[in-house]
Design a protein around this motif. Structure first.
Motif, short mmCIF file in Angstrom:
data_model
loop_
_atom_site.label_atom_id
_atom_site.label_comp_id
_atom_site.label_asym_id
_atom_site.label_seq_id
_atom_site.Cartn_x
_atom_site.Cartn_y
_atom_site.Cartn_z
N CYS A 185 0.82 -1.21 0.00
CA CYS A 185 0.00 0.00 0.00
C CYS A 185 0.86 1.26 0.00
N CYS A 186 2.04 1.19 0.59
CA CYS A 186 2.96 2.33 0.56
C CYS A 186 3.51 2.54 -0.84
N ARG A 187 3.89 1.44 -1.50
CA ARG A 187 4.45 1.56 -2.84
C ARG A 187 3.43 2.12 -3.82
N ALA A 188 2.15 1.91 -3.57
CA ALA A 188 1.11 2.40 -4.46
C ALA A 188 0.63 3.81 -4.10
N CYS A 189 1.11 4.36 -3.01
CA CYS A 189 0.63 5.66 -2.52
C CYS A 189 1.23 6.81 -3.33
N PRO A 190 0.43 7.81 -3.71
CA PRO A 190 0.97 8.95 -4.47
C PRO A 190 1.94 9.81 -3.67
N LEU A 191 1.96 9.64 -2.36
CA LEU A 191 2.88 10.42 -1.53
C LEU A 191 4.19 9.69 -1.25
N LEU A 192 4.41 8.57 -1.90
CA LEU A 192 5.56 7.71 -1.59
C LEU A 192 6.88 8.46 -1.63
N ALA A 193 7.12 9.26 -2.67
CA ALA A 193 8.42 9.91 -2.83
C ALA A 193 8.72 10.87 -1.69
N VAL A 194 7.68 11.40 -1.06
CA VAL A 194 7.88 12.34 0.04
C VAL A 194 7.85 11.62 1.38
N CYS A 195 6.85 10.82 1.60
CA CYS A 195 6.70 10.12 2.87
C CYS A 195 7.78 9.06 3.07
N GLY A 196 8.02 8.27 2.02
CA GLY A 196 9.01 7.21 2.11
C GLY A 196 8.65 6.10 3.08
N GLY A 197 7.37 6.04 3.47
CA GLY A 197 6.96 5.03 4.44
C GLY A 197 7.10 5.47 5.88
N GLY A 198 7.62 6.69 6.09
CA GLY A 198 7.81 7.17 7.45
C GLY A 198 9.01 6.52 8.14
N HIS A 199 9.20 6.83 9.38
CA HIS A 199 10.32 6.31 10.16
C HIS A 199 10.22 4.78 10.25
N TYR A 200 11.34 4.12 10.06
CA TYR A 200 11.38 2.66 10.02
C TYR A 200 10.81 2.04 11.30
N ALA A 201 11.21 2.56 12.46
CA ALA A 201 10.77 1.98 13.73
C ALA A 201 9.27 2.11 13.92
N HIS A 202 8.66 3.09 13.30
CA HIS A 202 7.23 3.33 13.46
C HIS A 202 6.38 2.39 12.62
N ARG A 203 7.02 1.56 11.81
CA ARG A 203 6.27 0.62 10.96
C ARG A 203 6.10 -0.75 11.63
N TYR A 204 6.76 -0.98 12.72
CA TYR A 204 6.81 -2.32 13.31
C TYR A 204 5.45 -2.77 13.83
N ARG A 205 5.18 -4.06 13.60
CA ARG A 205 4.00 -4.71 14.18
C ARG A 205 4.42 -6.12 14.56
#
Length: 390
Positions: free
Chosen positions: A313-333
């Protein structure tokens, strides 16, 4: 990033390092021994020579690094500068809570070309109530004294202030309180949290962190850079304009930092320790391993893979180039690793789209066939809601 001292003279109630799930700091020496510092300087020099590095950032960190003594910080920085090639510039910074700053210590740091970054929760006593010493006494009087001392006596050594966003505070009041301490730059960070350990105020709907950032951005945007630089804002604007930018919180630039702990262990950045015990561990150390070996570690490599390491869903997001998925640690589940959107996904979308609108308002209309911006700036494009992410 070199851990000069692994303990802190404060006991901040929210500290992810000492109050979080990772307790490895208990097993390490309080201060980095001379042998560790010697070997670390050699490894940095080897790496700079092997890669033809013309400049590198050396962050003297902790805990509270001033507990190691400013003379130790100065000697180690000099050692690194001696070991790197002559054409490599070492930009040294110490990140401190400011409570231990004195005129003599500042003089030593300035004389040795070590700039001072300060960590505060805001520029007023009420903003820093969670930052107490181990006896429960407030740290603000000493921290404020240290911040004012560097602003008044050693402005050339002042790197700026780092502040963690707290939606419970008034955003403009907090920003202006920090301006009163005359920092040349500010860094606004989102609290370290993830899908398994939600950050404060992020349990329900809405975008409290995004709203807070938007309010401060508007205050900063109206005033311009004559007040201070705000790294997060400048990086967001640059990325929206399609310019290269590098920050841990935004963009797709490969992350290029490692940590040397007080025992010589080479680890990933501390923020990962907010996820689970051992998240930052690599199994490497400066005595047996080079920094090139650290670069090939799977955890480090994952942070250099750009969009390929992100959730679909991040790779398909139009904001990808700016957001970059956000901080790596904040993605953990837990149970799903890091291939998730940021727990701040909705907040980041709110903030990025707001900055894009401000840019659109500021730029005159362009003739036909304009060059497309880095990301869509149409405010009508719907933002993701809390229900759109895991």
């Amino acid at each position: 990033m070199v851990k000069m001292h692994g303990r802190c003279n404060l006991a901040c109630r929210y500290c992810y390092l000492y109050e979080g799930p990772d307790r490895s700091w208990r097993e390490r020496p309080a201060a980095a021994p001379p042998g560790v510092l010697e070997r670390t300087a050699t490894r940095i020099g080897e790496h700079a020579a092997a890669h033809g590095t013309r400049a590198l950032s050396l962050v003297l960190h902790g805990g509270e690094p001033l507990l190691a003594g400013v003379d130790t910080l100065a000697r180690f920085t000099g050692l690194v500068r001696d070991r790197v090639p002559d054409d490599c510039t070492v930009h040294a910074t110490v990140q401190t809570n400011a409570t231990l700053l004195t005129e003599r210590r500042l003089a030593v740091l300035a004389r040795n070309g070590i700039r001072v970054g300060i960590s505060l929760d805001g520029g007023l006593a009420g903003h820093n109530t969670a930052r107490t010493d181990h006896a429960g006494r407030p740290s603000w009087p000493a921290a404020a004294r240290g911040a004012r001392l560097i602003a008044e006596r050693r402005p050339e050594a002042y790197a700026g202030i780092l502040t963690v966003v707290d939606p419970a505070t008034d955003p403009v009041e907090l920003y202006e309180s920090l301006l009163a301490l005359r920092p040349p730059a500010l860094d606004l960070l989102l609290p370290h949290g993830n899908w398994s350990a939600r950050p404060p105020h992020r349990e329900g709907p809405g975008t409290p962190y995004g709203d807070w950032l938007c309010a401060v951005f508007d205050r900063w945007w109206r005033a311009g850079r004559r007040e201070t630089r705000v790294r997060l804002f400048e990086e967001c604007v640059a990325l929206l304009l399609g310019l290269p930018a590098a920050t841990e919180s935004l963009g797709l630039a490969p992350f290029d930092a490692v940590v040397v702990e007080t025992d010589g262990s080479i680890e990933q950045v501390d923020s990962l320790k907010s996820c689970y015990e051992g998240a930052a561990r690599t199994g490497l150390d400066v005595f047996r391993n080079s920094f090139d070996q650290a670069l090939s570690h799977p955890g480090v490599a994952a942070r250099q893979a750009g969009a390929a390491s992100l959730a679909a869903c991040c790779r398909a997001c139009p904001l990808l180039a700016v957001c970059g998925g956000g901080h790596y640690a904040h993605r953990y589940r837990a149970g799903h690793g890091f291939a998730n959107p940021s727990v701040y996904c909705a907040d980041l979308q709110r903030f990025i789209r707001h900055v894009a609108r401000r840019l659109t308002e500021a730029v005159p209309a362009v003739p036909a066939d304009p060059v497309a911006p880095a990301v869509p700036v149409d405010p009508a494009v719907p933002a993701a809601s809390e229900g759109d992410v895991p």
